[in-house]
Scaffold this active site. Sequence first.
Site, PDB file in Angstrom:
ATOM      1  N   ARG A   1     -16.650  -3.246  10.077  1.00 40.49           N
ATOM      2  CA  ARG A   1     -15.981  -1.930  10.068  1.00 40.49           C
ATOM      3  C   ARG A   1     -14.465  -2.031   9.898  1.00 40.49           C
ATOM      4  NH1 ARG A   1     -20.045  -0.809  14.158  1.00 40.49           N
ATOM      5  NH2 ARG A   1     -21.588   0.635  13.281  1.00 40.49           N
TER       6      ARG A   1
ATOM      7  N   LYS B   1      -5.930   1.589  -1.867  1.00 40.48           N
ATOM      8  CA  LYS B   1      -7.149   1.888  -2.619  1.00 40.48           C
ATOM      9  C   LYS B   1      -7.927   0.594  -2.850  1.00 40.48           C
ATOM     10  CE  LYS B   1      -6.243   6.074  -5.285  1.00 40.48           C
ATOM     11  NZ  LYS B   1      -6.192   6.647  -6.654  1.00 40.48           N
TER      12      LYS B   1
ATOM     13  N   GLU C   1       2.009   0.129 -16.006  1.00 43.00           N
ATOM     14  CA  GLU C   1       2.136   0.850 -14.736  1.00 43.00           C
ATOM     15  C   GLU C   1       3.606   1.028 -14.354  1.00 43.00           C
ATOM     16  OE1 GLU C   1      -0.104   2.416 -13.173  1.00 43.00           O
ATOM     17  OE2 GLU C   1      -1.996   1.586 -13.884  1.00 43.00           O
TER      18      GLU C   1
ATOM     19  N   LYS D   1       5.816   3.648  -6.355  1.00 40.34           N
ATOM     20  CA  LYS D   1       4.453   3.733  -5.807  1.00 40.34           C
ATOM     21  C   LYS D   1       4.506   3.928  -4.301  1.00 40.34           C
ATOM     22  CE  LYS D   1      -0.112   3.256  -5.626  1.00 40.34           C
ATOM     23  NZ  LYS D   1      -0.846   2.125  -6.190  1.00 40.34           N
TER      24      LYS D   1
ATOM     25  N   GLU E   1      -4.430  10.659  -1.168  1.00 41.99           N
ATOM     26  CA  GLU E   1      -4.551  11.355  -2.442  1.00 41.99           C
ATOM     27  C   GLU E   1      -5.097  12.765  -2.275  1.00 41.99           C
ATOM     28  OE1 GLU E   1      -5.282   9.476  -6.713  1.00 41.99           O
ATOM     29  OE2 GLU E   1      -7.170   9.915  -5.705  1.00 41.99           O
TER      30      GLU E   1
ATOM     31  N   ARG F   1      -0.139  12.467  -4.402  1.00 41.98           N
ATOM     32  CA  ARG F   1      -0.439  11.130  -4.910  1.00 41.98           C
ATOM     33  C   ARG F   1      -1.202  11.169  -6.225  1.00 41.98           C
ATOM     34  NH1 ARG F   1      -2.661   6.011  -1.324  1.00 41.98           N
ATOM     35  NH2 ARG F   1      -3.202   4.636  -3.051  1.00 41.98           N
TER      36      ARG F   1
ATOM     37  N   HIS G   1      -4.521   8.177 -16.565  1.00 39.37           N
ATOM     38  CA  HIS G   1      -5.731   7.497 -16.117  1.00 39.37           C
ATOM     39  C   HIS G   1      -7.019   8.246 -16.474  1.00 39.37           C
ATOM     40  CE1 HIS G   1      -2.904   4.980 -14.067  1.00 39.37           C
ATOM     41  NE2 HIS G   1      -3.851   4.252 -13.528  1.00 39.37           N
TER      42      HIS G   1
ATOM     43  N   HIS H   1      -9.413   5.761 -18.234  1.00 33.69           N
ATOM     44  CA  HIS H   1     -10.690   5.314 -17.691  1.00 33.69           C
ATOM     45  C   HIS H   1     -11.834   5.582 -18.670  1.00 33.69           C
ATOM     46  CE1 HIS H   1      -9.362   5.283 -13.181  1.00 33.69           C
ATOM     47  NE2 HIS H   1      -8.907   4.258 -13.877  1.00 33.69           N
TER      48      HIS H   1
ATOM     49  N   HIS I   1      -6.740  -2.994 -18.282  1.00 38.60           N
ATOM     50  CA  HIS I   1      -6.505  -1.699 -17.641  1.00 38.60           C
ATOM     51  C   HIS I   1      -5.160  -1.129 -18.090  1.00 38.60           C
ATOM     52  CE1 HIS I   1      -6.641   1.488 -14.706  1.00 38.60           C
ATOM     53  NE2 HIS I   1      -5.501   1.092 -14.182  1.00 38.60           N
TER      54      HIS I   1
END
Length: 368
Positions: A123, A145, A187, A229, A239, A243, A250, A254, A267
């Site tokens: 956990r 993330k 980025e 960032k 987010e 954010r 993206h 994506h 990416h």
Amino acid sequence: MSPPAVHVALSEGRSYAVHFEPLATAPMHLREAGVTGPRALVVTDETVGPLWLDALADALRADGWQVEATAVPAGEGSKSLGQLGALHDWALALGIDRATPVLALGGGVVGDLAGFAAATLLRGLPLVHLPTTTIAQVDSAIGGKTGINHATGKNLVGAFHQPLLVLADPATLGTLPDRAFQSGLAEAVKHALISDPALADRLDREWDALVGRDPDVVASVVRDAAAVKAAVVEADELEAGERAVLNFGHTFGHALEREAGYGTLTHGEAVAFGMRAALHLSASLRQGAVADGLGPFQAADRLVARVAPAPPALDPDRLTEAMATDKKRTAQGLRFVVLDTVGEPRLADDVPPAMVEAAWRFALESGA
């Protein structure tokens, strides 16, 4: 001289530092962050491990740590349920406890995968990011993330799990192939366009020195892009609102990754194409109709084009369909990040399909 650290301040008194120093300083920064041993789980990949694992492990062992390391195959394919399960099996067989830290040594794939393993083992285990790629140092290692890909789409299974420390050694960027180094700068460009026009101007002026890997220029740009960032994460950790501006390019990118096949484009390359499409969409929304050109975003597009290779041969209609599974989709439909001007992003819903189609055509038909 190393650039100053960036500090990420979160709610309830939580915070962590992003340092831009050699990997050998890891033991000192682990102590500062309250990360205790004696055992550390290091997750790397089969490309980064031979280059940097020994230096990290030697520094840790000299400080009394017991190092357990594993390497996953390099590439986007490792962000899978199978690799996640393999990490779970490996870690649990070692008899870990909830104080055992996971150290992610590598790029965005390793960070996402190892971070998700840390989030889900017992956990939640302490997480430390040691990013070794441009894209990870300026973006993915910061903000918590984590996740893996699903056949339905990219990054659809994951969790927010903030690191206790990020140590980004600029020297590790020196071993990157040119394609990986330069595409990762997408980025940094994105951060400049959404938040820091002065950084965008600097990127344009110092581009030759940057891609030539001048150590001082690289370290300074990486640090300042990472600071953007960090500031956005501070304002919106999960987010819930602000954010989302970090997703500039993206939603388009994506879809490109999925249709081209994960690993065909990096990416960063996919995000660069996505930003070109998003800039065209920004111009269309600004004038209220499909734009013939980019208007005030021409200079921004010239900067983005520096990190975009030749456009792939893909069907715009299939790309639009691929957007339907994007995790940023809302109940009302797709949500895009657009610019009112450089440094002023906003979210756009209910975008006319003709504008999206025109944005795709622009990105795919324009040369780099």
